[in-house]
Design a protein around this motif. Structure first.
Motif, PDB file in Angstrom:
ATOM      1  N   ALA A 123       1.003  -1.349  -0.045  1.00 56.27           N
ATOM      2  CA  ALA A 123       0.004  -0.097   0.025  1.00 56.27           C
ATOM      3  C   ALA A 123       0.845   1.166  -0.060  1.00 56.27           C
ATOM      4  O   ALA A 123       1.779   1.554   0.978  1.00 56.27           O
ATOM      5  N   LEU A 124       0.809   2.052  -1.212  1.00 54.40           N
ATOM      6  CA  LEU A 124       1.782   3.236  -1.205  1.00 54.40           C
ATOM      7  C   LEU A 124       0.832   4.391  -0.765  1.00 54.40           C
ATOM      8  O   LEU A 124      -0.429   4.520  -1.217  1.00 54.40           O
ATOM      9  N   ARG A 125       1.339   5.303   0.091  1.00 56.88           N
ATOM     10  CA  ARG A 125       0.731   6.311   0.782  1.00 56.88           C
ATOM     11  C   ARG A 125       1.290   7.540   0.299  1.00 56.88           C
ATOM     12  O   ARG A 125       2.192   8.001   0.942  1.00 56.88           O
ATOM     13  N   PRO A 126       0.922   8.288  -0.834  1.00 60.47           N
ATOM     14  CA  PRO A 126       1.439   9.475  -1.203  1.00 60.47           C
ATOM     15  C   PRO A 126       1.427  10.707  -0.209  1.00 60.47           C
ATOM     16  O   PRO A 126       0.189  10.800   0.749  1.00 60.47           O
ATOM     17  N   GLU A 127       2.257  11.580  -0.197  1.00 60.67           N
ATOM     18  CA  GLU A 127       2.064  12.928   0.403  1.00 60.67           C
ATOM     19  C   GLU A 127       1.325  13.704  -0.373  1.00 60.67           C
ATOM     20  O   GLU A 127       1.745  14.135  -1.528  1.00 60.67           O
ATOM     21  N   LEU A 128       0.038  13.846   0.094  1.00 61.09           N
ATOM     22  CA  LEU A 128      -1.138  14.577  -0.920  1.00 61.09           C
ATOM     23  C   LEU A 128      -0.676  15.879  -1.336  1.00 61.09           C
ATOM     24  O   LEU A 128      -1.358  16.348  -2.429  1.00 61.09           O
ATOM     25  N   ASP A 129       0.230  16.613  -0.586  1.00 62.32           N
ATOM     26  CA  ASP A 129       0.590  18.120  -1.151  1.00 62.32           C
ATOM     27  C   ASP A 129       1.514  17.848  -2.225  1.00 62.32           C
ATOM     28  O   ASP A 129       2.129  18.825  -3.097  1.00 62.32           O
ATOM     29  N   ARG A 130       2.137  16.572  -2.486  1.00 61.58           N
ATOM     30  CA  ARG A 130       3.290  16.656  -3.473  1.00 61.58           C
ATOM     31  C   ARG A 130       2.827  15.488  -4.594  1.00 61.58           C
ATOM     32  O   ARG A 130       3.415  15.806  -5.797  1.00 61.58           O
ATOM     33  N   LEU A 131       1.985  14.395  -4.060  1.00 62.30           N
ATOM     34  CA  LEU A 131       1.743  13.327  -5.126  1.00 62.30           C
ATOM     35  C   LEU A 131       0.276  12.991  -5.137  1.00 62.30           C
ATOM     36  O   LEU A 131       0.066  12.806  -4.225  1.00 62.30           O
ATOM     37  N   ASP A 132      -0.186  12.987  -6.357  1.00 66.50           N
ATOM     38  CA  ASP A 132      -1.738  12.756  -6.274  1.00 66.50           C
ATOM     39  C   ASP A 132      -1.834  11.101  -6.710  1.00 66.50           C
ATOM     40  O   ASP A 132      -0.961  10.577  -7.431  1.00 66.50           O
ATOM     41  N   GLY A 133      -2.582  10.288  -5.864  1.00 68.55           N
ATOM     42  CA  GLY A 133      -2.603   8.861  -6.079  1.00 68.55           C
ATOM     43  C   GLY A 133      -2.951   8.376  -7.558  1.00 68.55           C
ATOM     44  O   GLY A 133      -2.555   7.449  -7.968  1.00 68.55           O
ATOM     45  N   ASP A 134      -3.940   9.135  -7.924  1.00 61.78           N
ATOM     46  CA  ASP A 134      -4.218   8.889  -9.264  1.00 61.78           C
ATOM     47  C   ASP A 134      -3.245   8.886 -10.218  1.00 61.78           C
ATOM     48  O   ASP A 134      -3.188   8.320 -11.163  1.00 61.78           O
ATOM     49  N   TYR A 135      -2.360  10.020 -10.266  1.00 61.90           N
ATOM     50  CA  TYR A 135      -1.434  10.288 -10.894  1.00 61.90           C
ATOM     51  C   TYR A 135      -0.366   9.130 -11.010  1.00 61.90           C
ATOM     52  O   TYR A 135       0.052   8.722 -11.836  1.00 61.90           O
ATOM     53  N   GLY A 139      -1.466  20.150  -8.619  1.00 62.75           N
ATOM     54  CA  GLY A 139      -2.392  20.822  -9.177  1.00 62.75           C
ATOM     55  C   GLY A 139      -2.410  20.389 -10.762  1.00 62.75           C
ATOM     56  O   GLY A 139      -3.262  20.057 -11.530  1.00 62.75           O
ATOM     57  N   ARG A 140      -1.213  20.424 -11.525  1.00 61.33           N
ATOM     58  CA  ARG A 140      -0.962  19.859 -12.695  1.00 61.33           C
ATOM     59  C   ARG A 140      -1.015  18.424 -12.955  1.00 61.33           C
ATOM     60  O   ARG A 140      -1.464  17.913 -13.669  1.00 61.33           O
ATOM     61  N   GLN A 141      -0.744  17.849 -11.768  1.00 62.90           N
ATOM     62  CA  GLN A 141      -0.886  16.382 -11.874  1.00 62.90           C
ATOM     63  C   GLN A 141      -2.356  16.182 -12.121  1.00 62.90           C
ATOM     64  O   GLN A 141      -2.846  15.127 -12.835  1.00 62.90           O
ATOM     65  N   ARG A 142      -3.172  16.658 -11.207  1.00 65.92           N
ATOM     66  CA  ARG A 142      -4.549  16.544 -11.036  1.00 65.92           C
ATOM     67  C   ARG A 142      -5.175  16.871 -12.610  1.00 65.92           C
ATOM     68  O   ARG A 142      -6.410  16.149 -12.951  1.00 65.92           O
ATOM     69  N   GLU A 143      -4.721  17.959 -13.218  1.00 66.04           N
ATOM     70  CA  GLU A 143      -5.292  18.222 -14.512  1.00 66.04           C
ATOM     71  C   GLU A 143      -4.911  17.126 -15.536  1.00 66.04           C
ATOM     72  O   GLU A 143      -5.541  16.778 -16.372  1.00 66.04           O
ATOM     73  N   LEU A 144      -3.706  16.551 -15.623  1.00 69.57           N
ATOM     74  CA  LEU A 144      -3.324  15.504 -16.355  1.00 69.57           C
ATOM     75  C   LEU A 144      -4.165  14.274 -16.205  1.00 69.57           C
ATOM     76  O   LEU A 144      -4.559  13.505 -17.147  1.00 69.57           O
ATOM     77  N   VAL A 145      -4.584  13.928 -14.834  1.00 66.39           N
ATOM     78  CA  VAL A 145      -5.475  12.847 -14.622  1.00 66.39           C
ATOM     79  C   VAL A 145      -6.718  13.146 -15.193  1.00 66.39           C
ATOM     80  O   VAL A 145      -7.303  11.965 -15.909  1.00 66.39           O
ATOM     81  N   ARG A 146      -7.343  14.121 -15.094  1.00 63.17           N
ATOM     82  CA  ARG A 146      -8.738  14.450 -15.617  1.00 63.17           C
ATOM     83  C   ARG A 146      -8.608  14.217 -17.322  1.00 63.17           C
ATOM     84  O   ARG A 146      -9.625  13.532 -17.899  1.00 63.17           O
ATOM     85  N   SER A 147      -7.418  14.893 -17.597  1.00 66.28           N
ATOM     86  CA  SER A 147      -7.517  14.648 -19.046  1.00 66.28           C
ATOM     87  C   SER A 147      -7.164  13.042 -19.687  1.00 66.28           C
ATOM     88  O   SER A 147      -7.721  12.857 -20.646  1.00 66.28           O
ATOM     89  N   VAL A 148      -6.514  12.459 -19.046  1.00 60.44           N
ATOM     90  CA  VAL A 148      -6.491  10.944 -19.107  1.00 60.44           C
ATOM     91  C   VAL A 148      -7.591  10.290 -19.044  1.00 60.44           C
ATOM     92  O   VAL A 148      -8.056   9.553 -19.922  1.00 60.44           O
ATOM     93  N   ARG A 149      -8.514  10.537 -18.029  1.00 59.31           N
ATOM     94  CA  ARG A 149      -9.549   9.886 -17.661  1.00 59.31           C
ATOM     95  C   ARG A 149     -10.735  10.113 -18.781  1.00 59.31           C
ATOM     96  O   ARG A 149     -11.670   9.267 -19.255  1.00 59.31           O
ATOM     97  N   ARG A 150     -10.676  11.393 -19.162  1.00 53.56           N
ATOM     98  CA  ARG A 150     -11.553  11.615 -20.536  1.00 53.56           C
ATOM     99  C   ARG A 150     -11.236  10.464 -21.625  1.00 53.56           C
ATOM    100  O   ARG A 150     -12.264  10.264 -22.323  1.00 53.56           O
ATOM    101  N   ARG A 151     -10.094  10.636 -22.012  1.00 53.31           N
ATOM    102  CA  ARG A 151      -9.652   9.742 -23.163  1.00 53.31           C
ATOM    103  C   ARG A 151     -10.140   8.223 -22.865  1.00 53.31           C
ATOM    104  O   ARG A 151     -10.437   7.597 -23.528  1.00 53.31           O
ATOM    105  N   LEU A 152      -9.472   7.887 -21.497  1.00 52.44           N
ATOM    106  CA  LEU A 152      -9.726   6.475 -21.343  1.00 52.44           C
ATOM    107  C   LEU A 152     -11.490   5.926 -21.335  1.00 52.44           C
ATOM    108  O   LEU A 152     -11.664   4.931 -21.588  1.00 52.44           O
ATOM    109  N   ASP A 153     -12.161   6.892 -20.733  1.00 52.99           N
ATOM    110  CA  ASP A 153     -13.825   6.746 -20.672  1.00 52.99           C
ATOM    111  C   ASP A 153     -14.068   6.673 -21.926  1.00 52.99           C
ATOM    112  O   ASP A 153     -14.965   5.648 -22.126  1.00 52.99           O
TER     113      ASP A 153
END
Length: 428
Positions: A315-327, A370-384
């Protein structure tokens, strides 16, 4: 009419493995459950190759029997009900029933008749863990018995129509495989800008692109904590302050999702449970598995309350202010993630494994969160969008399989007149 009235019913046998002469200088194909993969999609009518062979000595000194080419086989266990025709003289293990057809039964017709009763065969199978059709039930199997001329017309019709359906199904499977490749490419293209300008000579990871525009490379251990799981020990003393909790095993953690169809519970001391409890947002990785799936992260979204995890699941537990789990989970699916884990994994014959040190050493591009989360949203749209196409392909495949089965059943049972139905099947 019972099949046994029209064909000689038999089965197989496994000669002793302790007698080397039975398995040396082998020339006789021997069908085992390892060969059932050839039967799974139902499109392989004739089995011509086997993983194992036995010797003439093995045949002469055991209960094993060589059946002539044209014998029809039926799997009694593992993929119950799948059938095929022997393409040459062969022997089988005891996991198969065999029919050597007489002059009034066409082996191809018998094959289609067995496939027409596939659902009935599965219902006849008994056993709680491993389903088996027992020989007394095999002896009672009955099929329609039209004249040989009509048997030939039915088999000629079904050979053409099922081949047509099989071609369509194969096309859908190829399209699905291309979609999987596209999913992989979409994630890599979105998360690894500059992928075509690999920084060879400037990085210990030669496949890795120059990521300076999107942030530095950081070893995962600097921004993420790894929690080890629970070692299940039947001898552990669980007296006193103990709790019973669900816990995830390797089988529950799949590439991209968590399979909760079969979750086990375990009783452990409360303090032990605290050290191995998952939190929402943890990224799960398995210690071992298929090489191409090694290191693929899956985000735990708290599907089960107070859930523990096995020691072979990290179980990997990211530091949420530096790393987004979905990213992080998506980064493990990129070309960079695949190359890293496949190159650092320890390999055995069929499987591969990693460890906590290798996981924490994974170099990850680290743009602002913040940029990580933008990238995740972009990828999710494509994968959906890809997932919607995949769902439609799966629906079409299911309909083709259903159509194939219904066509075989209708032709064998006389529900359609094959003489007038020829040429009116599914078109390419």
């Amino acid at each position: 009419m019972p099949i046994r009235f029209l064909a000689r019913l038999g089965t197989g046998h496994t000669p002793s493995r302790s007698v080397p002469g039975y398995w040396e200088n082998c020339s006789i194909p021997w069908i085992t459950l390892a060969d059932v993969w050839q039967l799974r999609n139902g499109s392989t009518d004739v089995i011509t190759d086997t993983k194992e062979k036995i010797s003439q000595v093995g045949l002469a000194n055991s209960a094993a029997v060589k059946h002539p080419a044209g014998t029809v086989i039926l799997s009694r266990t593992a993929s119950v009900g799948f059938s095929a025709i022997m393409g040459e003289d062969m022997a089988t293990s005891q996991d198969f029933a065999t029919w050597t057809c007489g002059p009034d039964l066409d082996p191809r017709y018998l094959l289609h008749a067995l496939r027409a009763m596939a659902n009935d065969l599965k219902r006849v199978a008994a056993g709680s863990t491993h389903k088996t059709i027992y020989m007394p039930d095999i002896e009672q199997l009955r099929i329609p018995t039209p004249s040989m001329e009509k048997q030939h017309r039915i088999t000629d019709f079904l050979d053409v129509e099922t081949a047509r359906i099989d071609r369509l199904a194969a096309d859908r499977m190829r399209q699905r495989a291309l979609l999987e490749e596209r999913s992989y490419a979409e994630v890599s293209e979105a998360l690894l800008p500059g992928v075509l300008t690999a920084a060879r000579g400037r990085s210990p990871w030669p496949w890795l692109p120059d990521m300076r525009e999107d942030g530095p490379l950081v070893r995962l251990g600097y921004v993420c904590r790894l929690q080890n799981g629970l070692t299940v020990d039947g001898n552990r003393d669980v007296g006193g302050d103990a709790v019973t909790r669900p816990y995830l095993r390797v089988a529950n953690v799949q590439a991209g999702y968590v399979d909760l169809a079969n979750v086990t519970e375990v009783t452990v001391p409360r303090e032990t449970a605290k050290r191995c409890t998952l939190r929402t947002g943890d990224v799960l990785m398995t210690e071992g598995g298929d090489l191409d799936k090694l290191g693929r992260g899956t985000v735990w979204n708290g599907q089960l309350p107070i859930c523990l995890h096995q020691n072979h699941v990290f179980a990997l537990r990211p530091e949420l202010d530096r790393l987004d789990g979905d990213y992080l989970a998506l980064m493990t699916q990129t070309m960079h993630g695949r190359c890293y884990f496949e190159s650092t994994g320890s390999r055995t014959t069929n499987l591969a494994s990693t460890n906590s040190s290798k996981i924490l050493s994974f170099p990850i591009p680290l743009p602002p969160v913040g940029r990580q989360r933008e990238l995740v949203r972009s990828v999710r749209r494509r994968l959906d969008a890809i997932a919607r196409v995949r769902k439609e392909l799966d629906r079409q495949l299911a309909l083709l399989i259903e159509r194939r089965q219904a066509l075989i059943t209708a032709a064998v049972t006389g529900q359609i007149d094959v003489a007038t139905a020829s040429g009116r099947g599914i078109e390419d």
